[in-house]
Motif scaffolding. Sequence first.
Motif, PDB file in Angstrom:
ATOM      1  N   MET A   1      -9.851  -4.825   2.768  1.00 35.82           N
ATOM      2  CA  MET A   1      -8.704  -4.865   1.851  1.00 35.82           C
ATOM      3  C   MET A   1      -7.934  -6.168   1.976  1.00 35.82           C
ATOM      4  O   MET A   1      -7.478  -6.732   0.994  1.00 35.82           O
ATOM      5  CB  MET A   1      -7.734  -3.720   2.165  1.00 35.82           C
TER       6      MET A   1
ATOM      7  N   THR B   1      -8.813   4.175   3.561  1.00 34.70           N
ATOM      8  CA  THR B   1      -7.927   3.001   3.594  1.00 34.70           C
ATOM      9  C   THR B   1      -7.857   2.432   5.012  1.00 34.70           C
ATOM     10  O   THR B   1      -7.943   1.220   5.210  1.00 34.70           O
ATOM     11  CB  THR B   1      -6.516   3.388   3.113  1.00 34.70           C
TER      12      THR B   1
ATOM     13  N   GLY C   1      -2.092  -0.533   7.790  1.00 36.87           N
ATOM     14  CA  GLY C   1      -2.336   0.418   6.706  1.00 36.87           C
ATOM     15  C   GLY C   1      -1.049   1.079   6.255  1.00 36.87           C
ATOM     16  O   GLY C   1       0.029   0.806   6.792  1.00 36.87           O
TER      17      GLY C   1
ATOM     18  N   ASN D   1       0.843  -1.201   0.000  1.00 38.76           N
ATOM     19  CA  ASN D   1       0.000   0.000   0.000  1.00 38.76           C
ATOM     20  C   ASN D   1       0.883   1.259   0.000  1.00 38.76           C
ATOM     21  O   ASN D   1       1.620   1.503   0.955  1.00 38.76           O
ATOM     22  CB  ASN D   1      -0.912  -0.022   1.238  1.00 38.76           C
TER      23      ASN D   1
ATOM     24  N   THR E   1      -6.541  -1.253  -3.109  1.00 37.67           N
ATOM     25  CA  THR E   1      -5.889  -0.111  -2.484  1.00 37.67           C
ATOM     26  C   THR E   1      -6.457   1.211  -3.019  1.00 37.67           C
ATOM     27  O   THR E   1      -6.320   1.497  -4.208  1.00 37.67           O
ATOM     28  CB  THR E   1      -4.385  -0.166  -2.770  1.00 37.67           C
TER      29      THR E   1
ATOM     30  N   GLN F   1      -9.461  -1.654   6.433  1.00 37.35           N
ATOM     31  CA  GLN F   1      -8.330  -2.587   6.393  1.00 37.35           C
ATOM     32  C   GLN F   1      -8.800  -4.031   6.235  1.00 37.35           C
ATOM     33  O   GLN F   1      -8.206  -4.816   5.502  1.00 37.35           O
ATOM     34  CB  GLN F   1      -7.504  -2.447   7.685  1.00 37.35           C
TER      35      GLN F   1
ATOM     36  N   CYS G   1      -8.445   9.643   1.184  1.00 36.04           N
ATOM     37  CA  CYS G   1      -7.910   8.361   0.712  1.00 36.04           C
ATOM     38  C   CYS G   1      -7.301   7.584   1.885  1.00 36.04           C
ATOM     39  O   CYS G   1      -7.562   6.392   2.065  1.00 36.04           O
ATOM     40  CB  CYS G   1      -6.863   8.622  -0.368  1.00 36.04           C
TER      41      CYS G   1
ATOM     42  N   GLY H   1      -1.367  -4.090   0.110  1.00 33.44           N
ATOM     43  CA  GLY H   1      -2.571  -3.547  -0.509  1.00 33.44           C
ATOM     44  C   GLY H   1      -3.560  -4.655  -0.822  1.00 33.44           C
ATOM     45  O   GLY H   1      -3.418  -5.779  -0.351  1.00 33.44           O
TER      46      GLY H   1
END
Lengths: 401, 359
Positions: free
Chosen positions: A198, A191, B12, A97, A166, A195, A187, A158
């Motif tokens: 993703m 994100t 992240g 990511n 991502t 999590q 963004c 990602g």
Amino acid sequence: MENDDRGRRRPQTPLLDELEKGPWPSFVREIKSASQTSESAQDLLGQLELSYQERKGHWKHGGLVGVLGYGGGVIGRYSDVGDRFPKVAHFHTLRVNHPAGWFYTSAALRTICDIWERHGSGLTNMHGSTGDLILLGTTTPELEPTFQELAQAGFDLGGSGSSLRTPSCCVGMARCEWACYDAMKLCYDLTMAYQDEMHRPPFPYKFKIKCAACPNDCVASIARADLSVIGTWRDDIQVEDAEVTACAAAGLNIQKQVCDLCPTKCMEWDGAKLTIDNRNCVRCMHCINVMPKALRPGKDRGAVIMIGGKAPIMQGALLSSVLIPFVPAAELMETLQELIRRIWDFWDEYGNNRERVGELVQRVGLPAFLDGIGLEPVPEMVSSPRDNPYIFFQTQKGAQP
Amino acid sequence: MSTAPQRITDIGPPHYNKYLHPLILKNYGQWKFHENIAPGVYCHVAESGDRIYTVRAGSPRLLSVQTLRTFADLADKYCGGYLRFTSRNNVEFLLDDRAQIEPLKRELNALGFPVGGTNNAISNIVHTQGWIHCHSSATDASGLVKCVMDAVCEHFTHEDLPAKVRIAVACCLNMCGAVHCSDIAILGVHRLPPKIQKDLIRRVCEVPTLIASCPTGAIRPATADGKPSVTIVEEQCMYCGNCYTVCPAMPMNDPDNDGLSIWVGGKVSNARTAPRFSKLAVPFLPNHPPRWPEVVEAVLKIVEVYAKDARKYERVGEWIDRIGWPRFFKLTGFEFTRYHIDDFKHAGLTYARSAHVRY
């Protein structure tokens, strides 16, 4: 094969050598550079030369490889000529990511380089199509150690497969005066909020979010994102009359190159003053792009939310279409989180396997989708009302005939 | 007794603030306007009067750690260690001292990274993995990009076109490179149906998923040697490769029948005209590595006639709107064929339904 100056076998690559010629920087030189210290980069070079000879690829499908507890972030890749090129027999990719806006420090780049040199081919993509930092090629046993070293350094993987991919964004407020909302923050916040979606693919297929801070759409969100967040403004374009005059004095033909190219012809130039009928401005950005010192987006800024953009697979390419014509910048995160929850619920309930959300909207129709996610229809959603009379009137339950 | 470090997950990406130049952090959201100082060089001016300079250079996207370290060294030398990459694979150095621009440019040029790609130039090509890393590619991507950028490099380093020209390469119609909205798009195509590997299907594929993967319903259930398999209604196959993605027993690669198509006139920006898809210009060119002369020639032809004929600020698609498709084919010399006329879903939307004809 011949030996290099360190006595190692080096593949002969007469076809690839042709791609070291010419003024543009050469990816072949990059692979050769990595192969100074990486045997897998050297075998990649050998396999690629074979592809150039035979005019076909030599990669098999990804198997299920990954890191502990994640269902994505690694693209498994195996060679079908692994007997000849054993160091790329497994050549898996990690999607890392990227930092929002693709900003780095030299120290961060070196950290990534050091980790990747220890664990993989030493080859990267800066960046992949979705935006991730791509670490190109390693073996199955190296995946978990690479991931944990990256995590220690503050990086995470990602998305891949049927996950939230991502999210990415333009440079936004970091270095652009046209940013109508804080795209990098949005963004990053999205994100962080998702999590789990993703890293553990929960969806019928991929879901992409791209945040573009103005209608120039430097991240191609309208073409490449299932959910496109495109910055815009509601009030009047800010005009500096003196700078408009300066543009004209400097030779800009304002009538021809600005007013005549305005899509709604909402601008008038009398040779001394520029007048804008802001009620008919569609916020296309052309005049602002041409005169960045004289014109700026208005102050009441936010974004238009659009749904459904995608490339051809499976039912054909789609551009995103309008879902919410304007959300004020301050309300974007909260509005999007609620909207995303409803979209994912509906898609989860009605989407087919490998059906992107845009294709689902096409299949069930936008009205049914709006019912499903609880949005009222507004005229901004269509380029025109329908032109066929085949209307599915909803029967009024309990109504007397 | 030593313990393994705690396993870290779901942290992240790093917060971007860590990587922002101090001038950018200070003026975040407070930029006033920008000026284009030279091709590849921007100056952004903040409300505070601060100025940040950006020097943009092209990269092959596929970068070794050695080259990334070179970029890091340049960033240390000229910009306090701050740099970024763009959505089109360029690298950007962020400087607060105008006097450092020329020395940085000289060093980048000497290292073989041309400076440019801004405004009405051809920027770097967004592209896919191709033979470097993809299972379904009909061609290589990096090689095509190299050949095309070699040929148009002067338009990267000079802002000499009517408007920006965005080129993209995708090595199959999965279009990981999203070529479908580019001024000029190069797309790898297969032209033969997949070759069913009956023995493999039983071992590695789920037949119902495979059948459902076909957008045209061309894959039908069948029995081979008493075991579940499939057949293909070949007339219905448009070679998308979706079946191969869900089932490795349906390979598509065929050196003589795979090749390239060229598409034109797409855009994603909302400026002037609405975003739109690219349209077919050349349905098929042969796959001729390592230098793909036919593809390079076709792209150069489009750039050349566009540069000569388009008006200032007209993107390729807007130029064709004005001159019409018949003249586009006449000017480029590309043959118009039956393949240019849509016969897939919603085909009629592109048929000419007016008497507006240019003679």
